[in-house]
Design an enzyme around this catalytic site. Structure first.
Site, short mmCIF file in Angstrom:
data_model
loop_
_atom_site.label_atom_id
_atom_site.label_comp_id
_atom_site.label_asym_id
_atom_site.label_seq_id
_atom_site.Cartn_x
_atom_site.Cartn_y
_atom_site.Cartn_z
N ASP A 42 -18.30 -7.27 -25.04
CA ASP A 42 -19.61 -7.53 -25.65
C ASP A 42 -20.03 -6.34 -26.52
OD1 ASP A 42 -20.25 -5.73 -23.65
OD2 ASP A 42 -22.04 -6.83 -22.97
N SER A 43 -19.14 -5.34 -26.65
CA SER A 43 -19.34 -4.29 -27.66
C SER A 43 -19.35 -4.91 -29.06
CB SER A 43 -18.23 -3.24 -27.56
OG SER A 43 -16.95 -3.86 -27.54
N LYS A 109 -15.10 -10.40 -17.17
CA LYS A 109 -15.60 -9.07 -16.72
C LYS A 109 -17.12 -9.08 -16.73
CE LYS A 109 -15.40 -5.18 -19.56
NZ LYS A 109 -16.79 -4.73 -19.67
N GLU A 111 -20.62 -6.35 -15.58
CA GLU A 111 -21.04 -5.01 -15.18
C GLU A 111 -21.84 -5.05 -13.89
OE1 GLU A 111 -23.22 -3.38 -18.52
OE2 GLU A 111 -21.59 -3.80 -19.90
N GLU A 178 -16.33 3.37 -16.65
CA GLU A 178 -16.77 3.92 -17.94
C GLU A 178 -17.60 5.19 -17.72
OE1 GLU A 178 -18.51 1.13 -20.69
OE2 GLU A 178 -19.04 2.72 -22.11
O1 KIV Z 1 -17.68 -4.25 -24.28
C1 KIV Z 1 -16.73 -3.47 -24.25
O2 KIV Z 1 -16.04 -3.22 -25.24
C2 KIV Z 1 -16.43 -2.83 -22.99
C3 KIV Z 1 -15.51 -1.66 -23.02
C4 KIV Z 1 -16.25 -0.50 -23.54
C5 KIV Z 1 -14.91 -1.39 -21.71
O3 KIV Z 1 -16.94 -3.21 -21.98
#
Ligand code: KIV
Length: 260
Positions: A42-43, A109, A111, A178
């Site tokens: 989600d980056s 994934k 958080e 992270e």
């Molecule tokens: O969203 C993302 O790119 C991530 C990485 C920084 C691990 O969660």
């Protein structure tokens, strides 16, 4: 690459190389270079949408980008992020995770730690592979008071360690760490049988991930110390990606200068 192989990598001490991708062309190139894992992170809220944080990324965005990436990945394991507030309740988590799996992800994934116990459990009960994400959690950037290293004091280090053990018990099969001190990441990586993938977490994690736009120098914003620009000393994107994979495998990345 499948989820079983990730554990084999850990057992044989082969490091796992992971990059983020958001579209078909980058995904194909990374896959052809032999990257082990591709993360539709989600980056994309930062590097694709140009936002200050990831909080505005929607499920629709994640499905769209996961489909684009999945269409061109043949070998790498594909993980997709659950966006902000898409996993608040167990049923909601399950429905949204299923959408990402249908879009082509092999693992999802999200958080956070013990506060999401029911979400971890419902996914485990439905055989949906999960990657956890502890330490700095960009979706909690406001609560965390900015993009700061986590687990520096004893109490917060213990919290992250305990969460990591709990996540493994709730069926999490891979764990992103992270921005945590390298010593803490090493301790967690030793204690778990599942692989850890670090970003700003030192060389002793079982693998490394970087945001592709950061390691290719496309993102010209101020970058954290854990980022290395691999395109700087290479004359093509393929060469930069191969250099990243090589440096992860032979443990020359991250160095102390990229760690806390
Ligand atoms: O969203 C993302 O790119 C991530 C990485 C920084 C691990 O969660």
């Amino acid at each position: 690459m499948n989820i079983g192989q990730l554990k084999t990598f850990k057992r044989s001490a082969e490091k796992i190389a992971c990059l983020t991708a958001y579209d078909a062309s980058f995904a194909k190139l990374f896959d052809e270079c032999g990257i082990d894992v591709i993360l539709v992170g989600d980056s994309l809220g930062n590097v694709i949408q140009g936002n200050e944080n990831t909080l505005d990324v929607s499920m629709e965005d994640m499905v769209y980008h996961t489909q684009a990436v999945a269409s061109n990945v043949n070998n790498a394991l594909l993980i997709a992020d659950m966006p902000y507030q898409s996993y608040n309740k167990a049923e909601q988590t399950l429905n949204n995770a299923k959408r990402l799996i249908e879009a082509g992800a092999q693992m999802i994934k999200f958080e956070g730690g013990a506060e999401h116990q029911t979400s971890f459990e419902i996914l485990q009960a439905n055989n949906i592979p999960i990657c956890g994400h502890l330490g700095l959690q960009p979706q909690s950037v406001i609560e965390m008071g900015g993009y700061k290293v986590q687990g520096r004091d004893e109490a917060s280090a213990k919290q992250i360690f305990d969460d990591a053990l709990a996540l493994e018990a709730w069926g999490v099969q891979t764990l992103v760490l992270e921005c945590v001190p390298a010593e803490l990441a090493k301790k967690i990586s030793k204690a778990l049988s599942i692989p850890t993938i670090g970003i700003g977490a030192g060389v002793d994690c079982d693998g490394q991930v970087l945001v592709s736009y950061d390691m290719l120098g496309i993102n010209t914003n101020h970058l954290p110390r854990f980022v290395k620009n691999f395109l700087q000393d290479n004359n093509s994107i393929q060469a930069a990606v191969n250099a990243f994979i090589g440096a992860v495998k032979d443990k020359t990345f991250p160095g102390d200068e990229h760690s806390y």
